[in-house]
Design a protein around this motif. Structure first.
Motif, PDB file in Angstrom:
ATOM      1  N   ILE A  33      -8.303   4.221   5.099  1.00  0.00           N
ATOM      2  CA  ILE A  33      -8.255   2.781   4.886  1.00  0.00           C
ATOM      3  C   ILE A  33      -8.309   2.019   6.212  1.00  0.00           C
ATOM      4  O   ILE A  33      -8.641   0.841   6.247  1.00  0.00           O
ATOM      5  CB  ILE A  33      -7.004   2.374   4.074  1.00  0.00           C
ATOM      6  CG1 ILE A  33      -7.192   0.970   3.480  1.00  0.00           C
ATOM      7  CG2 ILE A  33      -5.723   2.458   4.930  1.00  0.00           C
ATOM      8  CD1 ILE A  33      -6.168   0.616   2.415  1.00  0.00           C
ATOM      9  N   VAL A  44      -4.821   6.587   2.756  1.00  0.00           N
ATOM     10  CA  VAL A  44      -4.111   6.381   1.498  1.00  0.00           C
ATOM     11  C   VAL A  44      -4.534   7.501   0.566  1.00  0.00           C
ATOM     12  O   VAL A  44      -5.727   7.641   0.256  1.00  0.00           O
ATOM     13  CB  VAL A  44      -4.450   5.009   0.879  1.00  0.00           C
ATOM     14  CG1 VAL A  44      -3.800   4.868  -0.491  1.00  0.00           C
ATOM     15  CG2 VAL A  44      -4.002   3.886   1.798  1.00  0.00           C
ATOM     16  N   LYS A  45      -3.585   8.323   0.178  1.00  0.00           N
ATOM     17  CA  LYS A  45      -3.883   9.489  -0.663  1.00  0.00           C
ATOM     18  C   LYS A  45      -4.996  10.338  -0.050  1.00  0.00           C
ATOM     19  O   LYS A  45      -5.882  10.831  -0.742  1.00  0.00           O
ATOM     20  CB  LYS A  45      -4.247   9.048  -2.075  1.00  0.00           C
ATOM     21  CG  LYS A  45      -3.135   8.285  -2.780  1.00  0.00           C
ATOM     22  CD  LYS A  45      -3.576   7.756  -4.127  1.00  0.00           C
ATOM     23  CE  LYS A  45      -2.473   6.913  -4.759  1.00  0.00           C
ATOM     24  NZ  LYS A  45      -2.910   6.290  -6.034  1.00  0.00           N
ATOM     25  N   PRO A  81     -10.644   3.878  -0.054  1.00  0.00           N
ATOM     26  CA  PRO A  81      -9.634   3.110  -0.796  1.00  0.00           C
ATOM     27  C   PRO A  81      -9.469   1.701  -0.228  1.00  0.00           C
ATOM     28  O   PRO A  81      -8.528   1.417   0.502  1.00  0.00           O
ATOM     29  CB  PRO A  81      -8.365   3.937  -0.594  1.00  0.00           C
ATOM     30  CG  PRO A  81      -8.552   4.526   0.778  1.00  0.00           C
ATOM     31  CD  PRO A  81     -10.026   4.766   0.946  1.00  0.00           C
ATOM     32  N   LEU A 139      -8.503  -1.994   0.637  1.00  0.00           N
ATOM     33  CA  LEU A 139      -7.195  -2.617   0.481  1.00  0.00           C
ATOM     34  C   LEU A 139      -7.123  -3.503  -0.760  1.00  0.00           C
ATOM     35  O   LEU A 139      -6.118  -3.530  -1.462  1.00  0.00           O
ATOM     36  CB  LEU A 139      -6.870  -3.415   1.748  1.00  0.00           C
ATOM     37  CG  LEU A 139      -5.470  -4.014   1.841  1.00  0.00           C
ATOM     38  CD1 LEU A 139      -4.916  -3.850   3.245  1.00  0.00           C
ATOM     39  CD2 LEU A 139      -5.481  -5.489   1.476  1.00  0.00           C
ATOM     40  N   ARG A 157      -8.618  -3.118  -3.572  1.00  0.00           N
ATOM     41  CA  ARG A 157      -8.438  -2.271  -4.755  1.00  0.00           C
ATOM     42  C   ARG A 157      -6.999  -1.796  -4.874  1.00  0.00           C
ATOM     43  O   ARG A 157      -6.426  -1.732  -5.972  1.00  0.00           O
ATOM     44  CB  ARG A 157      -9.356  -1.057  -4.664  1.00  0.00           C
ATOM     45  CG  ARG A 157     -10.823  -1.321  -4.950  1.00  0.00           C
ATOM     46  CD  ARG A 157     -11.630  -0.061  -4.733  1.00  0.00           C
ATOM     47  NE  ARG A 157     -13.008  -0.193  -5.168  1.00  0.00           N
ATOM     48  CZ  ARG A 157     -13.951   0.694  -4.907  1.00  0.00           C
ATOM     49  NH1 ARG A 157     -13.653   1.789  -4.214  1.00  0.00           N
ATOM     50  NH2 ARG A 157     -15.190   0.509  -5.337  1.00  0.00           N
ATOM     51  N   GLU A 158      -6.413  -1.434  -3.734  1.00  0.00           N
ATOM     52  CA  GLU A 158      -5.047  -0.920  -3.746  1.00  0.00           C
ATOM     53  C   GLU A 158      -4.027  -1.989  -4.130  1.00  0.00           C
ATOM     54  O   GLU A 158      -2.960  -1.678  -4.652  1.00  0.00           O
ATOM     55  CB  GLU A 158      -4.700  -0.345  -2.369  1.00  0.00           C
ATOM     56  CG  GLU A 158      -5.544   0.846  -1.955  1.00  0.00           C
ATOM     57  CD  GLU A 158      -5.365   2.044  -2.856  1.00  0.00           C
ATOM     58  OE1 GLU A 158      -4.202   2.374  -3.177  1.00  0.00           O
ATOM     59  OE2 GLU A 158      -6.388   2.636  -3.264  1.00  0.00           O
ATOM     60  N   ILE A 206       0.853  -1.187   0.000  1.00  0.00           N
ATOM     61  CA  ILE A 206       0.000   0.000   0.000  1.00  0.00           C
ATOM     62  C   ILE A 206       0.887   1.235   0.000  1.00  0.00           C
ATOM     63  O   ILE A 206       1.721   1.414   0.882  1.00  0.00           O
ATOM     64  CB  ILE A 206      -0.928   0.025   1.228  1.00  0.00           C
ATOM     65  CG1 ILE A 206      -1.792  -1.233   1.270  1.00  0.00           C
ATOM     66  CG2 ILE A 206      -1.802   1.277   1.208  1.00  0.00           C
ATOM     67  CD1 ILE A 206      -2.769  -1.358   0.129  1.00  0.00           C
TER      68      ILE A 206
END
Length: 319
Positions: A148, A143-144, A202, A204, A206-207, A129
């Protein structure tokens, strides 16, 4: 940066059990670690991971049930020992719990929160990640700029608990919106909704979809991937393995019958904790009035400027 390993650990595995049982197991570990700390040479911390076999709305310790819009057999409602507000959990999330003795390693709960949030964040980074950040004031890992993982604290007299959850797969936001209150926040002249912020989470899976084979991104394998990473970072893979077997479940069932599955606890938070048991549940009065009109737990402590990055602008406020 790698965290120093502060304790010998008991590792209680990964369990998928109903919400009332999981909440009772949290208190079981709080009591166990406290009891071990009183015995010479036996003091140790505990770590475990868990999920839920069905969708479960978990209320915050000091929250009123007004956040629950309806109740039916498709989901369970329970109450946790830590503060904050409502959140829906299920097979798409995995929770982590660390319980430690109050032995002086942490001067306060902020230090403990920072330490274990760092372990979780570093573990997620090591499995692939990117752009991970920790916001300890909001008790989240992002995340960004989008959440998350989120966590909460229980600062007991003899032991302390840090627990949280990781979003493994995208939630069914429409189902969540049918079951619990999702609020809108006015920032300047514009409204931003928790509904859209949930849509933007986001997850996990998908990341990691370009970094892990698909079979590792589905339960139960994704539970193992994440748990193994956190366990290694927290313990250096040195721990005493424990099982949640018949004896432990029996103790949890006793706690459930007396407290965690009772309508008095779920609906009214009775009995509340006392100062003999708990020094502080951050953000809560132990026996204060239940709080109403709270937003969704992931976002409740997020500052407006950050929430604007998590949600989509929906409508302009008419002056």
């Amino acid at each position: 940066m790698k965290q120093e390993i502060l304790y010998p650990y008991e590792y209680w595995g990964i369990t998928v059990l109903p919400g009332h049982t999981q909440m009772a197991l949290e208190e079981f570990l709080i009591r166990r670690v406290a009891n071990l700390s009183e015995k010479a040479g036996q003091s140790r911390a505990a770590v475990r991971f868990y999920s839920f076999p069905q969708d479960t709305v978990v209320l915050g310790y000091g929250q009123d049930v007004d956040a629950v819009k309806k109740e039916d057999s498709s989901f369970l409602v329970t109450r946790r020992v830590t503060g904050g507000s409502h959140i829906q959990t299920g097979v798409n999330t995995m929770a982590y719990t660390f319980v430690v003795p109050r032995d002086g390693n942490f001067d306060n709960y902020e230090q403990m929160r920072s330490y274990y949030a760092g372990i979780v964040a570093l573990s997620l980074k090591k499995i692939g990640i990117g752009a991970i950040d920790i916001d300890n004031k909001a008790s989240i890992i992002t995340v960004k700029g989008r959440i998350i993982a989120s966590h909460a604290m229980f600062w007991g007299v003899q032991s302390a608990l840090f627990h949280g959850l990781i979003i493994l797969q995208p939630p069914d936001v429409d189902k969540i919106a049918e079951r619990v209150v999702l609020q809108k926040r006015q920032i300047g002249n514009v409204f931003y909704s928790e509904y859209s912020a949930l849509k933007n989470l986001p997850a996990l899976s998908r990341e990691l979809e370009t970094k892990l084979v698909r079979s590792l991104l589905e339960p139960p394998m994704i539970y193992r991937v994440v748990a193994d990473a956190i366990l290694k970072e927290a313990t250096g893979n040195r721990y005493q393995e424990k099982r949640i077997g018949k004896e432990t479940i029996s103790q949890a069932l006793d706690l459930m019958s007396k407290k965690f599955s009772s309508p008095q606890w779920i609906k009214e938070r009775k009995p509340p904790y006392t100062k003999d048991e708990v020094e502080e549940i951050p953000g809560e009065e132990l026996a204060g009035p239940l709080k109403r009109d709270l937003g969704y737990c992931l976002f409740i402590q997020v500052q407006d400027d950050d929430f604007k990055n998590m949600a989509n602008p929906e409508e302009e406020f008419a002056r």
